[in-house]
Structure formats: C-alpha cells, structure tokens
Design a protein around this motif. Structure first.
Motif, short mmCIF file in Angstrom:
data_model
loop_
_atom_site.label_atom_id
_atom_site.label_comp_id
_atom_site.label_asym_id
_atom_site.label_seq_id
_atom_site.Cartn_x
_atom_site.Cartn_y
_atom_site.Cartn_z
N MET A 13 -64.22 -14.20 -25.70
CA MET A 13 -63.11 -14.56 -24.83
C MET A 13 -61.91 -14.91 -25.69
N LYS A 14 -60.80 -14.26 -25.43
CA LYS A 14 -59.61 -14.64 -26.17
C LYS A 14 -58.76 -15.55 -25.31
N GLY A 15 -57.54 -15.66 -25.64
CA GLY A 15 -56.66 -16.57 -24.94
C GLY A 15 -55.90 -17.39 -25.97
N ARG B 85 -55.52 -16.04 -19.07
CA ARG B 85 -55.13 -15.57 -17.74
C ARG B 85 -55.94 -14.35 -17.37
N ARG B 86 -56.41 -14.35 -16.13
CA ARG B 86 -57.07 -13.17 -15.57
C ARG B 86 -56.49 -12.99 -14.17
N GLY B 87 -55.79 -11.87 -13.98
CA GLY B 87 -55.13 -11.64 -12.69
C GLY B 87 -54.07 -12.70 -12.45
N GLU B 88 -54.09 -13.32 -11.28
CA GLU B 88 -53.12 -14.36 -10.92
C GLU B 88 -53.56 -15.75 -11.34
N ALA B 89 -54.78 -15.89 -11.86
CA ALA B 89 -55.33 -17.21 -12.18
C ALA B 89 -55.34 -17.45 -13.69
N TYR B 90 -55.19 -18.72 -14.05
CA TYR B 90 -55.40 -19.16 -15.43
C TYR B 90 -56.75 -19.88 -15.47
N TYR B 91 -57.38 -19.83 -16.63
CA TYR B 91 -58.64 -20.53 -16.85
C TYR B 91 -58.47 -21.44 -18.05
N LEU B 92 -58.89 -22.68 -17.92
CA LEU B 92 -58.80 -23.66 -19.00
C LEU B 92 -60.21 -24.17 -19.29
N PHE B 93 -60.61 -24.12 -20.56
CA PHE B 93 -61.93 -24.57 -20.99
C PHE B 93 -61.78 -25.70 -21.99
N TYR B 94 -62.58 -26.76 -21.85
CA TYR B 94 -62.61 -27.82 -22.86
C TYR B 94 -63.90 -28.61 -22.77
N GLN B 95 -64.20 -29.34 -23.85
CA GLN B 95 -65.38 -30.19 -23.91
C GLN B 95 -65.01 -31.59 -23.42
N THR C 159 -69.17 -29.04 -20.70
CA THR C 159 -68.01 -28.15 -20.77
C THR C 159 -67.36 -28.11 -19.40
N THR C 160 -66.05 -28.33 -19.37
CA THR C 160 -65.29 -28.25 -18.12
C THR C 160 -64.48 -26.97 -18.13
N THR C 161 -64.55 -26.23 -17.03
CA THR C 161 -63.73 -25.05 -16.81
C THR C 161 -62.90 -25.30 -15.57
N LEU C 162 -61.60 -25.07 -15.67
CA LEU C 162 -60.72 -25.18 -14.52
C LEU C 162 -60.14 -23.80 -14.23
N LYS C 163 -60.32 -23.33 -13.00
CA LYS C 163 -59.65 -22.11 -12.55
C LYS C 163 -58.40 -22.59 -11.84
N LEU C 164 -57.24 -22.16 -12.34
CA LEU C 164 -55.97 -22.69 -11.89
C LEU C 164 -55.16 -21.62 -11.18
N GLU C 165 -54.91 -21.86 -9.90
CA GLU C 165 -54.12 -20.94 -9.08
C GLU C 165 -53.04 -21.76 -8.40
N PRO C 166 -51.97 -21.13 -7.93
CA PRO C 166 -50.95 -21.90 -7.22
C PRO C 166 -51.57 -22.64 -6.02
N GLY C 167 -51.48 -23.95 -6.02
CA GLY C 167 -51.96 -24.75 -4.90
C GLY C 167 -53.47 -24.92 -4.83
N THR D 111 -60.05 -25.11 -9.11
CA THR D 111 -61.51 -25.12 -9.00
C THR D 111 -62.08 -25.70 -10.28
N LEU D 112 -62.81 -26.80 -10.14
CA LEU D 112 -63.41 -27.51 -11.26
C LEU D 112 -64.88 -27.12 -11.36
N ASN D 113 -65.32 -26.75 -12.57
CA ASN D 113 -66.72 -26.42 -12.78
C ASN D 113 -67.16 -27.10 -14.07
N ARG D 114 -68.11 -28.01 -13.95
CA ARG D 114 -68.64 -28.71 -15.13
C ARG D 114 -70.08 -28.30 -15.33
N MET D 115 -70.44 -28.05 -16.60
CA MET D 115 -71.82 -27.68 -16.93
C MET D 115 -72.23 -28.37 -18.20
N GLY D 116 -73.44 -28.90 -18.22
CA GLY D 116 -73.96 -29.58 -19.40
C GLY D 116 -74.72 -30.82 -18.99
N SER D 117 -74.42 -31.95 -19.66
CA SER D 117 -75.11 -33.20 -19.32
C SER D 117 -74.79 -33.62 -17.89
#
Length: 142
Positions: free
Chosen positions: A1-3, A34-44, A55-63, A66-72
């Motif tokens: 994954m780049k970015g 960015r993929r399509g109209e959405a941005y994705y942010l990944f961090y620990q 690991t937290t992933t945020l899918k960011l769209e206007p308005g 979407t929060l997705n956490r995976m791990g402990s």
C-alpha cells in the motif's frame, strides 16, 4: 500500500454528565491514501489510550467517518451527523455493545493532510460515557 507518510495528532476530550473534563493528546506516524472519493488513514494506537497493539483505520468521506480498530481492541463504528450507529467494542476482557450519537462530523482533507472533527455522545454497555470531542490533525511527514 502506498500513500503519504503523515504525522497525526489525536486530541480527545470527554465531558461527563457532571461537567468534568478529561483530555488525552498523542501524536504518531501513519499513512494516508486516497481511493476514489475516500481517504484512508492508518495508525497504531497508543498505550496512553489503553489500546496498545491496535491498528486504527479511518475511512474518511465528506460528512462520514468509518472507524475500524483491529488488534488488542476491536471496534467498527460509523460517524454520520444525526445518525445513531450501534456496534460492538471487544477487549481482552470481553465484548460490550457500543453506540455513537454524532452531532458534528467534519472532514477536510487533501493528499497532504488536513483535519477531522467529531463530536458525539458515546454509550458503552448502554451507559453514557459523556460527550466526546475528537480532533485529528494530519500533516505530511518530512
């Protein structure tokens, strides 16, 4: 994954029903793409937030965020103004129903960064944890 490699500042403030406030601030590195109209942010997540090893992933769209956490800790929530989202919060100690009631969802991003503002009521195991304000600032790492 780049970015883009980015610096992320996460500032969370919780105000309980008595008006008492608690703020947690941490900074970390992550990736933004960015993929399509959405941005994705990944961090620990940090030990400070009690979610080390997650690991937290945020899918960011206007308005909409979407929060997705995976791990402990695992959790999936959708933040959209005026829409209640019910999910589940899973920790090493068990699972609990989790509900967010967003009153403000602002996403302002470019490929180099920007900011996210979320204001919401949080309920965990059907108990209100108060009013939450989450401000995330993203800037390109140099």
């Amino acid at each position: 994954m780049k970015g883009t490699e980015v610096w992320i500042k996460v500032e969370g403030t919780r105000t309980d029903e008595t008006g008492e406030r608690e703020t947690i601030v941490f900074e970390t590195q992550g990736r933004l793409y960015r993929r399509g109209e959405a941005y994705y942010l990944f961090y620990q997540e940090s030990e400070l937030a009690g979610m080390e090893g997650t690991t937290t992933t945020l899918k960011l769209e206007p308005g909409r965020v979407t929060l997705n956490r995976m791990g402990s800790v695992s959790q999936k929530q959708v933040f959209e103004e005026g829409k209640v989202d019910r999910g589940e919060y899973t920790t090493p100690f068990g699972r609990m129903p989790c509900e967010v009631r967003p009153s403000r969802v602002e996403v302002s991003l470019t490929a180099n960064g920007g900011h996210i503002n979320l204001e919401y009521e949080l309920l965990l195991a059907y108990q209100s944890l108060g009013f939450q304000v989450l401000r995330i600032t993203i800037r390109e790492a140099r």
